[in-house]
Design an enzyme around this catalytic site. Structure first.
Site, short mmCIF file in Angstrom:
data_model
loop_
_atom_site.label_atom_id
_atom_site.label_comp_id
_atom_site.label_asym_id
_atom_site.label_seq_id
_atom_site.Cartn_x
_atom_site.Cartn_y
_atom_site.Cartn_z
N GLN A 16 5.49 0.04 24.37
CA GLN A 16 5.88 1.16 25.23
C GLN A 16 6.82 2.11 24.48
O GLN A 16 6.70 3.34 24.55
CB GLN A 16 6.58 0.62 26.49
N HIS B 199 9.29 -4.86 25.67
CA HIS B 199 8.04 -4.10 25.79
C HIS B 199 7.95 -3.10 24.62
O HIS B 199 8.03 -1.90 24.81
CB HIS B 199 8.04 -3.36 27.14
N ASP C 135 13.35 2.98 34.96
CA ASP C 135 12.19 2.10 35.18
C ASP C 135 12.33 1.51 36.58
O ASP C 135 13.38 1.63 37.23
CB ASP C 135 12.19 0.99 34.10
N ARG D 194 0.04 -10.10 27.31
CA ARG D 194 1.09 -9.76 28.29
C ARG D 194 1.45 -11.06 28.99
O ARG D 194 0.63 -11.61 29.73
CB ARG D 194 0.58 -8.71 29.29
N ARG E 45 0.47 6.19 25.08
CA ARG E 45 0.21 4.76 24.89
C ARG E 45 -1.07 4.59 24.07
O ARG E 45 -1.14 3.73 23.20
CB ARG E 45 0.06 4.04 26.24
N CYS F 268 8.20 4.60 32.08
CA CYS F 268 7.00 3.98 31.51
C CYS F 268 5.86 3.89 32.53
O CYS F 268 4.71 3.72 32.14
CB CYS F 268 7.33 2.61 30.94
N1 CP Z 1 3.85 1.03 31.22
C1 CP Z 1 3.02 -0.01 31.30
O1 CP Z 1 3.10 -0.95 30.51
O2 CP Z 1 2.11 0.09 32.29
P1 CP Z 1 1.10 -1.05 32.77
O3 CP Z 1 1.92 -2.13 33.44
O4 CP Z 1 0.18 -0.36 33.72
O5 CP Z 1 0.39 -1.60 31.57
N1 NVA Z 2 9.92 -3.42 33.66
C1 NVA Z 2 8.58 -3.30 34.17
C2 NVA Z 2 7.72 -2.56 33.21
C3 NVA Z 2 6.31 -2.33 33.67
C4 NVA Z 2 5.46 -1.66 32.64
C5 NVA Z 2 8.01 -4.69 34.43
O1 NVA Z 2 8.23 -5.60 33.60
O2 NVA Z 2 7.35 -4.88 35.45
#
Ligand code: CP
Ligand code: NVA
Length: 321
Positions: free
Chosen positions: A152, A149, A240, A122, A307, A279
């Protein structure tokens, strides 16, 4: 006499191309369909992964996870997925690694490839993910970047299909920020053959290059600033957070995104049996009302559960299934 040293893990039995999971736009539709079908099967099987979906040599396989940003679902679902498959996860924060002190990503990727069997990253910048993938000789999985992402959306498609049937030909609406999750939905619309109507404030539209790609591929994706129009007749409404991780302009974003909150009135524009997805993490009273996210059309906790099943399928594919 010296015995011949065992070759590094990365070299053992790997002659085929490395199976990175970076973005949905890079896949053949049939491969993505197989991964989603595998995720459905993983869910049906519960904790015991079906034999045909267990990667070879999984018992001594290691997944290294690196986080440059916080995570609840991605971290835990990958960790548990790797254990349920039969392997072992190791989770590290970016600051635990020497990359935090300036060691090149290229060297780190090569070193991890000598210890482990897959990397889940990440990262703040998508460029970092691509650099890992360039230099690693083991699969690299995109666990969210500033651009996309994809893991997801595998879970989201599983979630849609278990409540509404095959996603091909159906209509999904995205309402809010044209962010990383929206980009992966756009990739998915092309690869899975569904309609995607995006409603975003023009200042926060998804990256133009992604819409250009959709057009070249002949995808059925529309972009408007009118949330009512985008949602009309949809089978699924998705939103989101207004402020993604790493973004610093919260007051401006909240002002621009105010008219894009998903509430009961907006959900009424969708099909009667439409589902609501997010998400998570969610901010009630901002991008979605509590009445919608905690209401009967919401499938957000199925989505979070999925997930886990999706990660098992993604890891299995990366490891050769
Ligand atoms: N939806 C998602 O990716 O959640 P987290 O940021 O908790 O991993
Ligand atoms: N768009 C959000 C998604 C979190 C899972 C972010 O990048 O923070």
């Amino acid at each position: 006499m010296l015995t011949k040293a065992r070759p590094p893990k990365a070299a053992r039995g790997r002659t085929k191309a490395v199976r990175h999971f970076l973005d949905l736009d890079q896949f053949e539709p049939a491969t993505l369909r197989r991964i989603v079908d595998m995720a459905h099967a993983m869910k049906r099987a519960g904790r015991r992964v079906p034999k045909e979906y267990r990667p070879k040599n999984i018992d001594d396989a290691i997944l290294v996870m690196i986080f440059e940003k916080p995570s609840t679902r991605t971290r835990l679902s990958f960790d548990i997925a790797m254990r349920q498959l039969g392997g072992q996860p190791i989770a590290l924060n970016h600051s635990d690694l020497q990359t935090g002190r300036g060691e090149p990503v290229s060297d780190t990727a090569k070193v991890l490839s000598r210890y482990a069997d897959a990397i889940m990253l990440r990262s703040n910048s998508h460029a970092t993910l691509l650099e890992y993938a360039t230099h690693a000789t083991i699969p690299v999985v995109n666990g969210l970047t500033d651009f996309s992402h994809p893991c997801q959306i595998v879970a989201d498609i599983v979630t849609f299909e278990e409540s509404k049937g095959p996603i091909k030909g159906r209509k999904i609406s995205w309402v809010g920020d044209g962010n990383n999750v929206a980009v992966s939905w756009m990739h998915a619309a092309v690869k899975f053959g569904f309609t995607l109507n995006l409603a975003c404030p023009p200042q926060l539209n998804p990256e133009k290059s992604v819409m250009d790609w959709v057009r070249r591929e002949g995808g059925d994706v529309t972009l408007t600033d009118d949330a009512d129009a985008a949602v009309k007749g949809s089978d699924c409404v998705v939103t989101d957070t207004w402020v993604s991780m790493g973004q610093t302009d919260a007051p401006r974003r909240k002002q621009l995104l105010g008219p894009y909150a998903v509430d009961d009135a907006l959900m009424k524009r969708a099909a009667k049996d439409a589902v609501f997805m997010h998400c998570l993490p969610a901010y009630r009273g901002h991008e979605v009302s509590a009445s919608v996210i905690d209401g009967p059309q919401s499938v957000v906790f199925d989505e979070a559960e999925n997930r886990l099943h999706a990660q098992k399928a993604i890891l299995a594919w990366c490891l050769g299934v």
